[in-house]
Design a protein around this motif. Structure first.
Motif, PDB file in Angstrom:
ATOM      1  N   GLU A 270       0.868  -1.226  -0.091  1.00 10.09           N
ATOM      2  CA  GLU A 270       0.115  -0.093  -0.133  1.00 10.09           C
ATOM      3  C   GLU A 270       0.856   1.098  -0.021  1.00 10.09           C
ATOM      4  O   GLU A 270       0.553   2.131  -0.854  1.00 10.09           O
ATOM      5  CB  GLU A 270      -0.823  -0.073   1.059  1.00 10.09           C
ATOM      6  N   LEU A 271       1.985   1.103   0.758  1.00  8.33           N
ATOM      7  CA  LEU A 271       2.812   2.328   0.883  1.00  8.33           C
ATOM      8  C   LEU A 271       3.471   2.569  -0.273  1.00  8.33           C
ATOM      9  O   LEU A 271       3.579   3.876  -0.791  1.00  8.33           O
ATOM     10  CB  LEU A 271       3.939   2.154   1.985  1.00  8.33           C
ATOM     11  N   ARG A 272       3.847   1.718  -1.123  1.00 12.75           N
ATOM     12  CA  ARG A 272       4.358   1.744  -2.563  1.00 12.75           C
ATOM     13  C   ARG A 272       3.460   2.224  -3.555  1.00 12.75           C
ATOM     14  O   ARG A 272       3.569   2.399  -4.668  1.00 12.75           O
ATOM     15  CB  ARG A 272       5.119   0.540  -2.780  1.00 12.75           C
ATOM     16  N   GLY A 273       2.161   2.116  -3.102  1.00 15.24           N
ATOM     17  CA  GLY A 273       1.092   2.307  -4.007  1.00 15.24           C
ATOM     18  C   GLY A 273       0.801   0.981  -5.214  1.00 15.24           C
ATOM     19  O   GLY A 273       0.358   1.370  -6.252  1.00 15.24           O
ATOM     20  N   TRP A 274       1.360  -0.027  -5.207  1.00 19.14           N
ATOM     21  CA  TRP A 274       1.176  -1.129  -5.953  1.00 19.14           C
ATOM     22  C   TRP A 274      -0.126  -2.017  -5.984  1.00 19.14           C
ATOM     23  O   TRP A 274      -0.203  -2.349  -6.957  1.00 19.14           O
ATOM     24  CB  TRP A 274       2.491  -2.099  -5.879  1.00 19.14           C
ATOM     25  N   VAL A 275      -0.475  -1.951  -4.770  1.00 19.97           N
ATOM     26  CA  VAL A 275      -1.733  -2.703  -4.509  1.00 19.97           C
ATOM     27  C   VAL A 275      -2.598  -1.822  -3.771  1.00 19.97           C
ATOM     28  O   VAL A 275      -2.167  -1.514  -2.421  1.00 19.97           O
ATOM     29  CB  VAL A 275      -1.522  -4.197  -3.879  1.00 19.97           C
ATOM     30  N   LYS A 276      -4.061  -1.593  -3.982  1.00 21.55           N
ATOM     31  CA  LYS A 276      -4.913  -1.066  -3.071  1.00 21.55           C
ATOM     32  C   LYS A 276      -5.384  -1.820  -2.078  1.00 21.55           C
ATOM     33  O   LYS A 276      -5.226  -3.114  -1.784  1.00 21.55           O
ATOM     34  CB  LYS A 276      -6.377  -0.809  -3.732  1.00 21.55           C
ATOM     35  N   ARG A 277      -5.641  -1.085  -0.713  1.00 18.55           N
ATOM     36  CA  ARG A 277      -6.090  -1.532   0.514  1.00 18.55           C
ATOM     37  C   ARG A 277      -7.102  -2.629   0.320  1.00 18.55           C
ATOM     38  O   ARG A 277      -7.041  -3.817   0.856  1.00 18.55           O
ATOM     39  CB  ARG A 277      -6.282  -0.468   1.486  1.00 18.55           C
ATOM     40  N   ASP A 278      -8.192  -2.063  -0.493  1.00 18.37           N
ATOM     41  CA  ASP A 278      -9.176  -3.275  -0.704  1.00 18.37           C
ATOM     42  C   ASP A 278      -8.592  -4.654  -0.828  1.00 18.37           C
ATOM     43  O   ASP A 278      -9.232  -5.604  -0.592  1.00 18.37           O
ATOM     44  CB  ASP A 278     -10.241  -2.525  -1.511  1.00 18.37           C
ATOM     45  N   ALA A 279      -8.106  -4.679  -1.862  1.00 19.78           N
ATOM     46  CA  ALA A 279      -7.496  -5.937  -2.750  1.00 19.78           C
ATOM     47  C   ALA A 279      -6.556  -6.656  -1.469  1.00 19.78           C
ATOM     48  O   ALA A 279      -6.678  -7.641  -1.540  1.00 19.78           O
ATOM     49  CB  ALA A 279      -6.544  -5.661  -3.941  1.00 19.78           C
ATOM     50  N   ILE A 280      -5.902  -5.713  -0.830  1.00 13.48           N
ATOM     51  CA  ILE A 280      -4.947  -6.739   0.340  1.00 13.48           C
ATOM     52  C   ILE A 280      -5.805  -7.167   1.154  1.00 13.48           C
ATOM     53  O   ILE A 280      -5.600  -8.569   1.530  1.00 13.48           O
ATOM     54  CB  ILE A 280      -4.082  -5.568   0.916  1.00 13.48           C
ATOM     55  N   GLU A 281      -6.862  -6.436   1.522  1.00 16.69           N
ATOM     56  CA  GLU A 281      -7.728  -7.105   2.566  1.00 16.69           C
ATOM     57  C   GLU A 281      -8.743  -8.167   2.036  1.00 16.69           C
ATOM     58  O   GLU A 281      -8.866  -9.020   2.944  1.00 16.69           O
ATOM     59  CB  GLU A 281      -8.593  -5.962   3.284  1.00 16.69           C
ATOM     60  N   PHE A 282      -9.036  -8.088   0.969  1.00 11.98           N
ATOM     61  CA  PHE A 282      -9.579  -9.118   0.086  1.00 11.98           C
ATOM     62  C   PHE A 282      -8.794 -10.635   0.154  1.00 11.98           C
ATOM     63  O   PHE A 282      -9.337 -11.324   0.732  1.00 11.98           O
ATOM     64  CB  PHE A 282     -10.243  -8.885  -1.203  1.00 11.98           C
TER      65      PHE A 282
END
Length: 174
Positions: A45-57
Protein backbone atom coordinates in the motif's frame (compact mmCIF):
# COMPACT_ATOMS: atom_id res chain seq x y z
CA UNK A 1 -7.02 -29.23 17.64
CA UNK A 2 -8.21 -28.88 13.99
CA UNK A 3 -5.56 -28.81 11.29
CA UNK A 4 -5.27 -25.43 9.58
CA UNK A 5 -5.31 -25.59 5.78
CA UNK A 6 -2.08 -24.53 4.12
CA UNK A 7 -2.39 -20.91 3.07
CA UNK A 8 -0.52 -19.23 0.26
CA UNK A 9 1.53 -16.21 1.34
CA UNK A 10 -0.14 -12.92 0.42
CA UNK A 11 2.62 -11.79 -1.93
CA UNK A 12 2.55 -15.06 -3.86
CA UNK A 13 -1.25 -14.95 -4.06
CA UNK A 14 -1.21 -11.39 -5.44
CA UNK A 15 1.45 -12.40 -7.93
CA UNK A 16 -0.62 -15.40 -9.12
CA UNK A 17 -3.63 -13.10 -9.48
CA UNK A 18 -1.65 -10.82 -11.77
CA UNK A 19 -1.70 -7.91 -9.35
CA UNK A 20 2.00 -7.98 -8.47
CA UNK A 21 5.03 -8.71 -10.64
CA UNK A 22 7.85 -10.99 -9.50
CA UNK A 23 10.17 -7.96 -9.37
CA UNK A 24 7.71 -6.03 -7.20
CA UNK A 25 7.36 -8.99 -4.85
CA UNK A 26 11.14 -9.19 -4.50
CA UNK A 27 11.34 -5.47 -3.66
CA UNK A 28 8.57 -5.84 -1.07
CA UNK A 29 10.32 -8.80 0.56
CA UNK A 30 13.57 -6.81 0.64
CA UNK A 31 11.72 -3.87 2.23
CA UNK A 32 10.31 -6.21 4.82
CA UNK A 33 13.81 -7.50 5.69
CA UNK A 34 14.89 -3.89 6.30
CA UNK A 35 11.72 -3.00 8.20
CA UNK A 36 10.47 -6.22 9.81
CA UNK A 37 7.74 -4.39 11.74
CA UNK A 38 5.90 -3.66 8.45
CA UNK A 39 3.60 -6.28 6.97
CA UNK A 40 3.74 -7.04 3.25
CA UNK A 41 0.30 -5.51 2.76
CA UNK A 42 1.43 -2.28 4.38
CA UNK A 43 4.49 -2.09 2.15
CA UNK A 44 2.41 -2.75 -0.96
CA UNK A 45 0.00 0.00 0.00
CA UNK A 46 2.81 2.45 0.86
CA UNK A 47 4.42 1.82 -2.51
CA UNK A 48 1.04 2.28 -4.22
CA UNK A 49 1.27 -1.08 -5.99
CA UNK A 50 -1.86 -2.72 -4.57
CA UNK A 51 -4.93 -1.03 -3.09
CA UNK A 52 -5.92 -1.66 0.51
CA UNK A 53 -9.24 -3.25 -0.59
CA UNK A 54 -7.40 -5.89 -2.61
CA UNK A 55 -4.93 -6.56 0.20
CA UNK A 56 -7.73 -7.05 2.72
CA UNK A 57 -9.77 -9.18 0.30
CA UNK A 58 -6.90 -11.57 -0.40
CA UNK A 59 -5.70 -11.66 3.21
CA UNK A 60 -9.11 -12.05 4.87
CA UNK A 61 -11.78 -13.26 2.42
CA UNK A 62 -9.79 -15.33 -0.05
CA UNK A 63 -8.84 -18.15 2.36
CA UNK A 64 -12.54 -18.90 2.98
CA UNK A 65 -13.36 -18.66 -0.74
CA UNK A 66 -10.51 -20.97 -1.65
CA UNK A 67 -11.70 -23.66 0.76
CA UNK A 68 -15.46 -23.08 0.85
CA UNK A 69 -16.25 -22.08 -2.71
CA UNK A 70 -18.18 -19.13 -3.98
CA UNK A 71 -21.84 -18.40 -3.53
CA UNK A 72 -22.05 -15.08 -5.37
CA UNK A 73 -21.46 -13.86 -8.91
CA UNK A 74 -17.89 -13.24 -10.04
CA UNK A 75 -18.54 -9.50 -10.37
CA UNK A 76 -19.25 -9.37 -6.64
CA UNK A 77 -15.79 -10.73 -5.81
CA UNK A 78 -14.07 -8.40 -8.27
CA UNK A 79 -15.83 -5.53 -6.52
CA UNK A 80 -14.96 -6.85 -3.04
CA UNK A 81 -11.31 -7.02 -4.10
CA UNK A 82 -11.44 -3.36 -5.13
CA UNK A 83 -10.67 -4.27 -8.73
CA UNK A 84 -13.99 -2.88 -9.95
CA UNK A 85 -16.26 -0.37 -8.24
CA UNK A 86 -20.07 -0.46 -8.06
CA UNK A 87 -20.48 2.00 -10.94
CA UNK A 88 -18.20 -0.06 -13.17
CA UNK A 89 -20.07 -3.27 -12.38
CA UNK A 90 -23.40 -1.56 -13.09
CA UNK A 91 -22.10 -0.14 -16.38
CA UNK A 92 -20.69 -3.53 -17.36
CA UNK A 93 -23.99 -5.29 -16.67
CA UNK A 94 -25.85 -2.77 -18.84
CA UNK A 95 -23.28 -3.06 -21.60
CA UNK A 96 -23.40 -6.84 -21.32
CA UNK A 97 -27.06 -6.85 -22.33
CA UNK A 98 -26.29 -4.88 -25.48
CA UNK A 99 -22.92 -6.35 -26.47
CA UNK A 100 -23.54 -9.98 -25.57
CA UNK A 101 -20.16 -10.26 -23.83
CA UNK A 102 -19.48 -11.44 -20.30
CA UNK A 103 -18.64 -8.69 -17.81
CA UNK A 104 -15.13 -10.02 -17.26
CA UNK A 105 -14.37 -9.69 -20.97
CA UNK A 106 -15.89 -6.21 -21.02
CA UNK A 107 -13.84 -5.15 -17.98
CA UNK A 108 -10.68 -6.27 -19.78
CA UNK A 109 -11.71 -4.41 -22.95
CA UNK A 110 -12.24 -1.23 -20.91
CA UNK A 111 -8.81 -1.65 -19.31
CA UNK A 112 -10.32 -1.94 -15.83
CA UNK A 113 -8.99 -5.46 -15.29
CA UNK A 114 -6.05 -7.33 -16.78
CA UNK A 115 -6.67 -10.51 -18.76
CA UNK A 116 -4.26 -12.30 -16.42
CA UNK A 117 -6.30 -11.30 -13.36
CA UNK A 118 -9.61 -12.26 -14.99
CA UNK A 119 -8.23 -15.64 -16.05
CA UNK A 120 -6.93 -16.29 -12.53
CA UNK A 121 -10.28 -15.40 -10.92
CA UNK A 122 -12.12 -17.62 -13.38
CA UNK A 123 -9.75 -20.56 -12.85
CA UNK A 124 -9.97 -20.14 -9.08
CA UNK A 125 -13.64 -19.34 -8.54
CA UNK A 126 -15.43 -20.50 -11.67
CA UNK A 127 -13.37 -23.22 -13.37
CA UNK A 128 -16.41 -24.23 -15.41
CA UNK A 129 -16.35 -20.73 -16.95
CA UNK A 130 -12.59 -20.43 -17.46
CA UNK A 131 -12.68 -22.14 -20.84
CA UNK A 132 -15.96 -20.55 -21.92
CA UNK A 133 -16.27 -18.03 -24.66
CA UNK A 134 -16.33 -14.35 -23.78
CA UNK A 135 -19.65 -14.24 -25.63
CA UNK A 136 -22.87 -15.04 -23.84
CA UNK A 137 -24.59 -18.11 -25.23
CA UNK A 138 -27.92 -17.19 -26.71
CA UNK A 139 -30.76 -19.45 -27.68
CA UNK A 140 -31.16 -19.27 -31.42
CA UNK A 141 -32.46 -21.53 -34.11
CA UNK A 142 -29.53 -23.09 -35.94
CA UNK A 143 -29.53 -22.51 -39.71
CA UNK A 144 -29.76 -26.25 -40.45
CA UNK A 145 -32.83 -26.55 -38.19
CA UNK A 146 -34.71 -23.98 -40.23
CA UNK A 147 -34.27 -26.13 -43.38
CA UNK A 148 -35.52 -29.42 -41.94
CA UNK A 149 -38.89 -30.74 -43.03
CA UNK A 150 -40.21 -31.04 -39.46
CA UNK A 151 -38.87 -28.12 -37.46
CA UNK A 152 -39.20 -28.23 -33.72
CA UNK A 153 -41.45 -25.54 -32.24
CA UNK A 154 -39.63 -22.49 -30.93
CA UNK A 155 -40.98 -21.23 -27.61
CA UNK A 156 -39.43 -17.77 -27.94
CA UNK A 157 -39.58 -15.42 -30.86
CA UNK A 158 -36.19 -15.10 -32.62
CA UNK A 159 -36.05 -11.36 -31.78
CA UNK A 160 -36.52 -12.07 -28.09
CA UNK A 161 -33.96 -14.88 -28.12
CA UNK A 162 -31.32 -12.65 -29.65
CA UNK A 163 -31.70 -9.84 -27.14
CA UNK A 164 -32.29 -11.61 -23.83
CA UNK A 165 -29.73 -14.09 -22.53
CA UNK A 166 -31.06 -16.80 -20.27
CA UNK A 167 -30.45 -16.30 -16.58
CA UNK A 168 -28.16 -19.30 -16.33
CA UNK A 169 -25.88 -17.84 -19.01
CA UNK A 170 -24.94 -14.79 -16.92
CA UNK A 171 -25.64 -15.86 -13.36
CA UNK A 172 -21.92 -15.92 -12.56
CA UNK A 173 -21.35 -12.40 -13.86
CA UNK A 174 -22.82 -10.30 -11.14
Amino acid sequence: MPIQPKTTPLGELLQRAGLLSPAQLEVVLQDQRWQPDLRIGDILELRGWVKRDAIEFFAEQWPQLATGGRDRPLGYYLQQAGLLDAHQVEALLKEQQQAGLRIGALAVLHGWLSQETLDWFLRSLAPEESASSAFIKRRQVAPNQAQTSSPKPVTESPAKASTEPSLDDISWAG
